[in-house]
Design a protein around this motif. Structure first.
Motif, PDB file in Angstrom:
ATOM      1  N   SER A   1       0.812  -1.216   0.000  1.00 12.69           N
ATOM      2  CA  SER A   1       0.000   0.000   0.000  1.00 12.69           C
ATOM      3  C   SER A   1       0.846   1.267   0.000  1.00 12.69           C
ATOM      4  O   SER A   1       0.308   2.362  -0.135  1.00 12.69           O
ATOM      5  CB  SER A   1      -0.931   0.003   1.214  1.00 12.69           C
ATOM      6  OG  SER A   1      -0.174  -0.066   2.401  1.00 12.69           O
ATOM      7  N   SER A   2       2.179   1.152   0.176  1.00 14.51           N
ATOM      8  CA  SER A   2       3.021   2.339   0.205  1.00 14.51           C
ATOM      9  C   SER A   2       3.971   2.410  -0.985  1.00 14.51           C
ATOM     10  O   SER A   2       4.895   3.202  -0.991  1.00 14.51           O
ATOM     11  CB  SER A   2       3.826   2.375   1.516  1.00 14.51           C
ATOM     12  OG  SER A   2       4.633   1.232   1.627  1.00 14.51           O
TER      13      SER A   2
ATOM     14  N   ALA B   1      -2.994   4.995  12.415  1.00 19.11           N
ATOM     15  CA  ALA B   1      -2.857   6.380  11.954  1.00 19.11           C
ATOM     16  C   ALA B   1      -1.427   6.648  11.485  1.00 19.11           C
ATOM     17  O   ALA B   1      -1.206   7.286  10.449  1.00 19.11           O
ATOM     18  CB  ALA B   1      -3.247   7.345  13.073  1.00 19.11           C
ATOM     19  N   LEU B   2      -0.438   6.155  12.239  1.00 18.55           N
ATOM     20  CA  LEU B   2       0.960   6.323  11.831  1.00 18.55           C
ATOM     21  C   LEU B   2       1.235   5.572  10.528  1.00 18.55           C
ATOM     22  O   LEU B   2       1.984   6.065   9.664  1.00 18.55           O
ATOM     23  CB  LEU B   2       1.893   5.830  12.935  1.00 18.55           C
ATOM     24  CG  LEU B   2       1.950   6.710  14.194  1.00 18.55           C
ATOM     25  CD1 LEU B   2       2.706   6.007  15.308  1.00 18.55           C
ATOM     26  CD2 LEU B   2       2.589   8.064  13.879  1.00 18.55           C
ATOM     27  N   LEU B   3       0.627   4.394  10.364  1.00 17.73           N
ATOM     28  CA  LEU B   3       0.766   3.662   9.104  1.00 17.73           C
ATOM     29  C   LEU B   3       0.251   4.505   7.944  1.00 17.73           C
ATOM     30  O   LEU B   3       0.927   4.661   6.913  1.00 17.73           O
ATOM     31  CB  LEU B   3      -0.005   2.343   9.186  1.00 17.73           C
ATOM     32  CG  LEU B   3      -0.238   1.590   7.858  1.00 17.73           C
ATOM     33  CD1 LEU B   3       1.079   1.196   7.217  1.00 17.73           C
ATOM     34  CD2 LEU B   3      -1.117   0.370   8.094  1.00 17.73           C
ATOM     35  N   ASN B   4      -0.945   5.079   8.098  1.00 15.04           N
ATOM     36  CA  ASN B   4      -1.530   5.873   7.019  1.00 15.04           C
ATOM     37  C   ASN B   4      -0.737   7.155   6.761  1.00 15.04           C
ATOM     38  O   ASN B   4      -0.582   7.568   5.607  1.00 15.04           O
ATOM     39  CB  ASN B   4      -2.987   6.208   7.356  1.00 15.04           C
ATOM     40  CG  ASN B   4      -3.865   4.972   7.397  1.00 15.04           C
ATOM     41  OD1 ASN B   4      -3.566   3.967   6.752  1.00 15.04           O
ATOM     42  ND2 ASN B   4      -4.946   5.026   8.153  1.00 15.04           N
TER      43      ASN B   4
ATOM     44  N   SER C   1       2.457   7.460   7.219  1.00 13.28           N
ATOM     45  CA  SER C   1       3.768   7.099   6.660  1.00 13.28           C
ATOM     46  C   SER C   1       3.723   6.900   5.154  1.00 13.28           C
ATOM     47  O   SER C   1       4.775   6.843   4.504  1.00 13.28           O
ATOM     48  CB  SER C   1       4.288   5.816   7.327  1.00 13.28           C
ATOM     49  OG  SER C   1       3.568   4.666   6.873  1.00 13.28           O
ATOM     50  N   ILE C   2       2.523   6.788   4.586  1.00  8.50           N
ATOM     51  CA  ILE C   2       2.424   6.636   3.129  1.00  8.50           C
ATOM     52  C   ILE C   2       3.011   7.860   2.430  1.00  8.50           C
ATOM     53  O   ILE C   2       3.599   7.743   1.353  1.00  8.50           O
ATOM     54  CB  ILE C   2       0.953   6.419   2.724  1.00  8.50           C
ATOM     55  CG1 ILE C   2       0.443   5.092   3.297  1.00  8.50           C
ATOM     56  CG2 ILE C   2       0.782   6.437   1.220  1.00  8.50           C
ATOM     57  CD1 ILE C   2      -1.044   4.874   3.133  1.00  8.50           C
ATOM     58  N   HIS C   3       2.868   9.038   3.066  1.00 10.88           N
ATOM     59  CA  HIS C   3       3.483  10.243   2.500  1.00 10.88           C
ATOM     60  C   HIS C   3       4.970  10.236   2.841  1.00 10.88           C
ATOM     61  O   HIS C   3       5.371  10.157   4.006  1.00 10.88           O
ATOM     62  CB  HIS C   3       2.815  11.487   3.073  1.00 10.88           C
ATOM     63  CG  HIS C   3       3.352  12.764   2.497  1.00 10.88           C
ATOM     64  ND1 HIS C   3       3.301  13.055   1.156  1.00 10.88           N
ATOM     65  CD2 HIS C   3       3.958  13.824   3.087  1.00 10.88           C
ATOM     66  CE1 HIS C   3       3.850  14.229   0.943  1.00 10.88           C
ATOM     67  NE2 HIS C   3       4.266  14.716   2.093  1.00 10.88           N
TER      68      HIS C   3
ATOM     69  N   ALA D   1       2.877  -3.656   9.139  1.00 11.71           N
ATOM     70  CA  ALA D   1       2.732  -2.885   7.905  1.00 11.71           C
ATOM     71  C   ALA D   1       3.429  -1.527   8.014  1.00 11.71           C
ATOM     72  O   ALA D   1       4.019  -1.031   7.045  1.00 11.71           O
ATOM     73  CB  ALA D   1       1.253  -2.700   7.576  1.00 11.71           C
ATOM     74  N   THR D   2       3.391  -0.922   9.207  1.00 11.24           N
ATOM     75  CA  THR D   2       4.064   0.360   9.422  1.00 11.24           C
ATOM     76  C   THR D   2       5.578   0.198   9.305  1.00 11.24           C
ATOM     77  O   THR D   2       6.257   1.023   8.682  1.00 11.24           O
ATOM     78  CB  THR D   2       3.710   0.943  10.804  1.00 11.24           C
ATOM     79  OG1 THR D   2       2.293   1.000  10.938  1.00 11.24           O
ATOM     80  CG2 THR D   2       4.288   2.336  10.971  1.00 11.24           C
ATOM     81  N   LEU D   3       6.111  -0.861   9.899  1.00 16.99           N
ATOM     82  CA  LEU D   3       7.562  -1.104   9.802  1.00 16.99           C
ATOM     83  C   LEU D   3       7.972  -1.338   8.359  1.00 16.99           C
ATOM     84  O   LEU D   3       9.036  -0.879   7.914  1.00 16.99           O
ATOM     85  CB  LEU D   3       7.950  -2.301  10.673  1.00 16.99           C
ATOM     86  CG  LEU D   3       7.835  -2.079  12.184  1.00 16.99           C
ATOM     87  CD1 LEU D   3       8.163  -3.361  12.938  1.00 16.99           C
ATOM     88  CD2 LEU D   3       8.740  -0.949  12.643  1.00 16.99           C
ATOM     89  N   PHE D   4       7.118  -2.047   7.594  1.00 16.59           N
ATOM     90  CA  PHE D   4       7.425  -2.229   6.169  1.00 16.59           C
ATOM     91  C   PHE D   4       7.470  -0.874   5.469  1.00 16.59           C
ATOM     92  O   PHE D   4       8.392  -0.578   4.694  1.00 16.59           O
ATOM     93  CB  PHE D   4       6.392  -3.123   5.492  1.00 16.59           C
ATOM     94  CG  PHE D   4       6.468  -3.048   3.988  1.00 16.59           C
ATOM     95  CD1 PHE D   4       7.490  -3.677   3.307  1.00 16.59           C
ATOM     96  CD2 PHE D   4       5.537  -2.314   3.267  1.00 16.59           C
ATOM     97  CE1 PHE D   4       7.587  -3.583   1.927  1.00 16.59           C
ATOM     98  CE2 PHE D   4       5.624  -2.216   1.889  1.00 16.59           C
ATOM     99  CZ  PHE D   4       6.652  -2.858   1.218  1.00 16.59           C
ATOM    100  N   SER D   5       6.463  -0.037   5.728  1.00 14.95           N
ATOM    101  CA  SER D   5       6.409   1.281   5.078  1.00 14.95           C
ATOM    102  C   SER D   5       7.650   2.111   5.410  1.00 14.95           C
ATOM    103  O   SER D   5       8.249   2.735   4.531  1.00 14.95           O
ATOM    104  CB  SER D   5       5.146   2.009   5.519  1.00 14.95           C
ATOM    105  OG  SER D   5       5.087   3.299   4.960  1.00 14.95           O
ATOM    106  N   LEU D   6       8.054   2.100   6.679  1.00 15.20           N
ATOM    107  CA  LEU D   6       9.236   2.876   7.088  1.00 15.20           C
ATOM    108  C   LEU D   6      10.514   2.279   6.516  1.00 15.20           C
ATOM    109  O   LEU D   6      11.472   3.005   6.231  1.00 15.20           O
ATOM    110  CB  LEU D   6       9.316   2.938   8.615  1.00 15.20           C
ATOM    111  CG  LEU D   6       8.171   3.656   9.341  1.00 15.20           C
ATOM    112  CD1 LEU D   6       8.342   3.546  10.846  1.00 15.20           C
ATOM    113  CD2 LEU D   6       8.099   5.127   8.923  1.00 15.20           C
ATOM    114  N   SER D   7      10.540   0.962   6.327  1.00 10.06           N
ATOM    115  CA  SER D   7      11.767   0.303   5.854  1.00 10.06           C
ATOM    116  C   SER D   7      12.041   0.554   4.384  1.00 10.06           C
ATOM    117  O   SER D   7      13.084   0.141   3.865  1.00 10.06           O
ATOM    118  CB  SER D   7      11.682  -1.210   6.103  1.00 10.06           C
ATOM    119  OG  SER D   7      10.736  -1.814   5.239  1.00 10.06           O
TER     120      SER D   7
END
Length: 603
Positions: free
Chosen positions: A47-48, A387-390, A392-394, A427-433
């Protein structure tokens, strides 16, 4: 996920209004991309990913055009065309970065993707000529000159506003535009409202509400006209002079609703719905309609001073400035119910569009949400991490999240949160990674063991989120070692032996990257990998056969025992068939393994 967003675009109704052509072209190109989305690797299907962001921008623009004012679209036609060009360019650049020529797809599909890619490239530069006739008609209709009905009919045809139902929808769209932008102080909304009234007058209707808004002759100026209900304040029942909108969507006279709020009430007087914030948004469309009605009926409406505070708004987000400040204050409060509700609102707002993500971060939400990751309330924790996951998409928000020391707390949520919180933490860790330096930080924070736990005991969605995160982290060599030492290999081999769990694709992708590490290769070799790998080469999907051959090559090239085991498992016939029918990479790996076996036989 890109597939879901493409399905949402395909489900949109046929476009209407002045932008129907660019809408239809964009929708058609996305539909032609749909087969490609089924072949995306995990890193590009997240999703990111850039392609997911681009498709999300396309969906948001199409929805905005569908629901927006047709008059506004006609008046700002060039600006909207620039938005379409920008979205087409975003998809074009995302496809540029996607190595789809290496994907295991039929030749016809490859050619289709190349064609659509070139169409997105051409569409990224504006080529549509302006509609000069519509521009001239609009300029005349908005002037003070007498308007020919034939001209208004031409505008109605171009905007596809033919019936009173169309006019009602257009009025609602203008109303919603005021709510989302807090109106236009330069008078733009008044112009649009005036044009809508002229178009309404061209439509034959028996609607009495329309009669109430029609121009009155001078002969009735001395009567006491009946005030339309929609022009009355629901509190005072008097004609509104300064109508404002509250968070429930209802409109009131400013002085009346302000007294209600100052008395300590936190609900909408008309609906009794709790108000999410207490900021007041001027309703410029309704104010303009009231002014027109007053002029037609010879009523002088006293002018009220505008509250300048309410003019200062975050125009690009779904909340005005005061609304965002209110949300931040609720996050800071010690009231658990308030914090839970505010985090939930931010979670939904951040999911909606990129402008919201920017405005929410600029309002200072990220450090406050990071603090709530330690909340004792499970639902608050779920809202905060999602919320942090969403957010982090930006891309720019990723650094802010990491700088707020979020990673250790996200890892704690991954270890001990609810299942939903753990899934979204992964999912958030994936987005940040996605940012390379964060791979090191996340691995050092101890994320890999709890990710492996989620891989084992999570829901199907949780397992896939964990596998995707581990895969991305293991691009960094140090994390490969951490994953191997944490015992990931045995779990991945279990997925191979029992493919009914639906994780065979992810298992093979991860094993192929771990097998490139010396320690990973040793542990894989100790887990009796040859029989399940040969079975995949015989019966698996093209992508899985390719990954299985790559793993087998890494094992056989380093260990003679693995070559003997592969021969004993009947690998030669399967590899010969793969060398003729597999993907290009699979053919190379199969041929290399067969050459190793041939050399062994000659020796």
């Amino acid at each position: 996920m890109p597939n879901r967003v493409a399905d949402e675009i395909a489900a949109l109704p046929e476009p209407r209004g002045p932008l129907r052509r660019p809408c239809a072209d964009l929708s058609r190109r996305v539909r032609l991309l749909s087969p490609l989305l089924d072949h995306l690797p995990a890193s590009s299907a997240s999703s990111s990913s850039p392609l997911a962001d681009a498709l999300e921008a396309a969906r948001d623009l199409l929805r905005k055009t569908r629901d927006g004012s047709k008059i506004d679209q006609a008046m700002r036609f060039d600006a909207f065309l620039d938005e379409f060009a920008s979205v087409n360019s975003q998809i074009h650049l995302a496809l540029d970065a996607l190595p789809y020529s290496t994907f295991d797809m039929p030749q016809e599909l490859q050619e289709q993707v190349v064609l659509v890619h070139s169409q997105f490239k051409r569409a990224s530069t504006r080529t549509d000529p302006p509609d000069s006739q519509l521009s001239k008609d609009l300029a005349w209709a908005l002037s003070d000159k007498p308007t020919d009905p034939a001209l208004l009919n031409r505008i109605s045809d171009k905007l596809q506003l033919h019936t009173m139902a169309d006019m009602k929808n257009e009025s609602i769209a203008l109303h919603n535009m005021v709510i989302s932008t807090a109106g236009e102080p330069d008078g733009c909304v008044e112009h649009m409202s005036s044009l809508l009234k002229k178009l309404k007058d061209c439509v034959v209707t028996d609607d009495t509400a329309n009669d109430a808004l029609a121009s009155r002759s001078a002969s009735i100026k001395h009567r006491s006209p009946i005030i339309p209900d929609e022009f009355r304040c629901p509190i005072s029942l008097e004609l509104m002079q300064d109508p404002v909108i509250v968070s429930s969507g209802q409109t009131y006279e400013r002085s009346c609703i302000q007294k209600w709020l100052d008395s300590g009430h936190k609900t909408c007087p008309k609906t009794q719905q709790p108000l999410s914030h207490t900021s007041l948004t001027p309703n410029f469309v309704l104010k303009s309609l009231i002014a027109q009605w007053c002029e037609a009926n010879g009523i002088e409406l006293p002018k009220n001073k505008q509250n300048s505070r309410d003019k200062k708004v975050a125009k690009s987000s779904d909340y005005d400035h005061a609304g965002l400040v209110s949300l931040m204050n609720r996050l800071r409060s010690g009231n658990q119910d308030e914090q839970r509700a505010a985090a939930g609102e931010i979670r939904l707002l951040a999911k909606r569009n990129v402008n919201n993500r920017i405005c929410i971060a600029e309002a200072g939400a990220i450090p406050l949400l990071v603090n709530l990751l330690s909340s004792s309330d499970p639902r608050t924790q779920e809202h905060a991490v999602t919320a942090l996951l969403n957010l982090s998409i930006h891309e720019n928000n990723k650094a802010s999240i990491v700088d707020s020391h979020a990673i250790p707390k996200i890892v704690e949520v991954l270890k001990s949160g609810s299942m939903e919180a753990r899934e979204n933490a992964a999912a958030t860790l994936f987005s940040l990674s996605v940012v390379d330096e964060n791979k090191v930080t996340i691995g050092a924070a101890g994320a890999i063991p709890p990710l492996i736990n989620l891989l084992c005991d999570g829901t199907p969605r949780g397992k896939k989120d964990a596998a995707t995160a581990i895969f991305n982290l293991c691009i960094y060599q140090g994390n490969k070692v951490r994953a191997v030492k944490a015992g990931v290999v045995i779990h991945l081999m279990n997925f191979l032996v029992d493919p009914t769990g639906g994780m065979i694709d992810e298992a093979l992708s991860l094993l192929s990257i771990l097998a490139g590490n010396p320690e990973g290769k040793v542990v894989i070799a100790q887990s009796e990998p040859i029989p399940p790998l040969v079975e995949v080469i015989k019966t698996g999907s093209p992508r899985n056969r390719e990954n299985a051959a790559a793993i087998l090559w890494l094992l056989c090239s380093a260990d003679a025992e693995q070559k003997f085991a592969a021969k004993a498992a009947g690998a030669e016939d399967a590899l010969k068939e793969l060398s003729e029918t597999g993907t290009d990479r699979a053919k190379r790996k199969a041929s290399s393994i067969l050459e190793l076996m041939r050399q062994e036989n000659e020796a």
